[in-house]
Design a protein around this motif. Structure first.
Motif, mmCIF file in Angstrom:
data_model
loop_
_atom_site.group_PDB
_atom_site.id
_atom_site.type_symbol
_atom_site.label_atom_id
_atom_site.label_comp_id
_atom_site.label_asym_id
_atom_site.label_seq_id
_atom_site.Cartn_x
_atom_site.Cartn_y
_atom_site.Cartn_z
ATOM 1 N N HIS A 90 0.839 -1.203 0.000
ATOM 2 C CA HIS A 90 0.000 0.000 0.000
ATOM 3 C C HIS A 90 0.875 1.254 0.000
ATOM 4 C CE1 HIS A 90 -3.555 -2.208 2.184
ATOM 5 N NE2 HIS A 90 -3.344 -2.655 0.960
ATOM 6 N N ALA A 91 1.885 1.265 0.878
ATOM 7 C CA ALA A 91 2.760 2.436 0.993
ATOM 8 C C ALA A 91 3.470 2.708 -0.330
ATOM 9 C CB ALA A 91 3.787 2.217 2.109
ATOM 10 N N ALA A 92 3.953 1.649 -0.968
ATOM 11 C CA ALA A 92 4.660 1.817 -2.237
ATOM 12 C C ALA A 92 3.735 2.394 -3.305
ATOM 13 C CB ALA A 92 5.232 0.476 -2.698
ATOM 14 N N LYS A 93 2.509 1.924 -3.349
ATOM 15 C CA LYS A 93 1.569 2.420 -4.362
ATOM 16 C C LYS A 93 1.203 3.869 -4.097
ATOM 17 C CE LYS A 93 -0.811 1.903 -8.056
ATOM 18 N NZ LYS A 93 -0.117 1.669 -9.347
ATOM 19 N N SER A 94 0.963 4.228 -2.846
ATOM 20 C CA SER A 94 0.619 5.609 -2.526
ATOM 21 C C SER A 94 1.783 6.543 -2.844
ATOM 22 C CB SER A 94 0.241 5.739 -1.045
ATOM 23 O OG SER A 94 -0.973 5.085 -0.776
ATOM 24 N N ARG A 95 2.995 6.114 -2.545
ATOM 25 C CA ARG A 95 4.166 6.930 -2.868
ATOM 26 C C ARG A 95 4.301 7.111 -4.386
ATOM 27 N NH1 ARG A 95 8.499 8.053 0.101
ATOM 28 N NH2 ARG A 95 8.345 7.831 2.359
ATOM 29 N N ASP A 96 4.060 6.056 -5.132
ATOM 30 C CA ASP A 96 4.158 6.119 -6.590
ATOM 31 C C ASP A 96 3.127 7.099 -7.158
ATOM 32 O OD1 ASP A 96 5.272 5.219 -9.110
ATOM 33 O OD2 ASP A 96 3.422 4.104 -9.407
ATOM 34 N N ILE A 97 1.916 7.056 -6.626
ATOM 35 C CA ILE A 97 0.875 7.979 -7.088
ATOM 36 C C ILE A 97 1.245 9.411 -6.713
ATOM 37 C CG2 ILE A 97 -1.537 8.673 -6.790
ATOM 38 C CD1 ILE A 97 -2.201 5.698 -6.425
#
Length: 264
Positions: free
Chosen positions: A186-193
């Motif tokens: 989740h953290a990786a996806k939010s950072r990517d967005i």
């Protein structure tokens, strides 16, 4: 989730587990919990079985209560964000709906494991008493807080893993580490967005120094101390590489200090 595989893995840890799970043979388990059961309900079912079959240590119960408080926060955040009209662009709606489903599953699992000992859900203020003006009207702010909460979750589970090492707590340790890995995704996806919508390539799906740092929620992304040792310059590695390679755990008090920013 493969229920049969879970039962087999529990038996490997504790040879008497299935017998103590009362009716949890392959046949009776699937009779009680039919094959048509929704996947989202599985953590509740497993949590209820564990709660009846195992006498968790007092320390483990404390960890579960602490984890549930954090999962309540994340679950409520995504429920409000996904329900806010016009907040999430169409291209990202499926992402945050799925993250929200995961957080609801985490809450249900922890409540099932705790049973009557589960604490009530707090009343949250996602503006943090006015620090964040419009978290459900500003997509940038929403994503910023999403990655702040998910990063906190990763560090929280990492910080508590050592408190679930007792023999009777081993099934919980397995599940805590699984939740930890989901929080990390989740953290990786939010950072990517966040990197995409801000147009800042230095914000990576992983932590690099304090790029995209969720200040004032957390200010330690550029930490270089691991296990009490400053690893700056080890093997000639850059500060970027050092902060990318290690992520510090947070103590219960540190995590609760973050969570309390958002609790009324």
């Amino acid at each position: 989730m493969n229920i049969f595989k879970i039962i087999d893995e529990i038996q490997e840890v504790d040879g008497d587990a299935v017998e103590r799970l009362q009716h949890a043979t392959r046949r009776s388990f699937m009779t009680k919990f039919s094959r048509s059961m929704a996947a989202a309900a599985v953590p509740v079912a497993m949590g209820t079985i564990f709660n009846k079959a195992y006498a968790f240590t007092p320390g483990a119960i404390d960890v579960l209560k602490f984890a549930l408080t954090l999962e309540y926060l994340e679950d409520e955040f995504y429920k409000m964000g996904n329900a806010a009209p016009g907040l999430i662009p169409d291209k990202y709606k499926a992402v945050f709906m799925q993250i929200g489903k995961h957080e609801t599953q985490h809450v249900n699992f922890l409540k099932g494991a705790l049973g009557t000992a589960a604490p009530a859900k707090p009343d949250f203020d996602f503006t943090a008493k006015g620090t964040f003006a419009n978290p459900f009207g500003d997509f940038d702010m929403f994503v910023f807080l999403s990655h702040a909460f998910e990063d906190t979750g990763v560090r929280a589970y990492k910080g508590q893993a050592g408190n679930l090492m007792a023999k009777e707590d081993e099934p919980l340790l397995d599940y805590a580490l699984q939740i930890h890995s989901v929080e990390a995704r989740h953290a990786a996806k939010s950072r990517d967005i966040l990197s995409t919508i801000r147009g800042i390539d230095r914000i990576k799906p992983w932590i690099t120094l304090d790029e995209g740092s969720p200040r004032p929620v957390y200010e330690g992304d550029n930490n270089t101390i691991q296990g009490g040792v400053d690893i700056t310059g080890i093997a000639g590695k850059s500060l970027d590489a050092v902060t990318e390679a290690f992520d510090e755990p947070l103590t219960k008090d540190q995590v609760l200090a973050i969570a309390k920013l958002f609790i009324r």
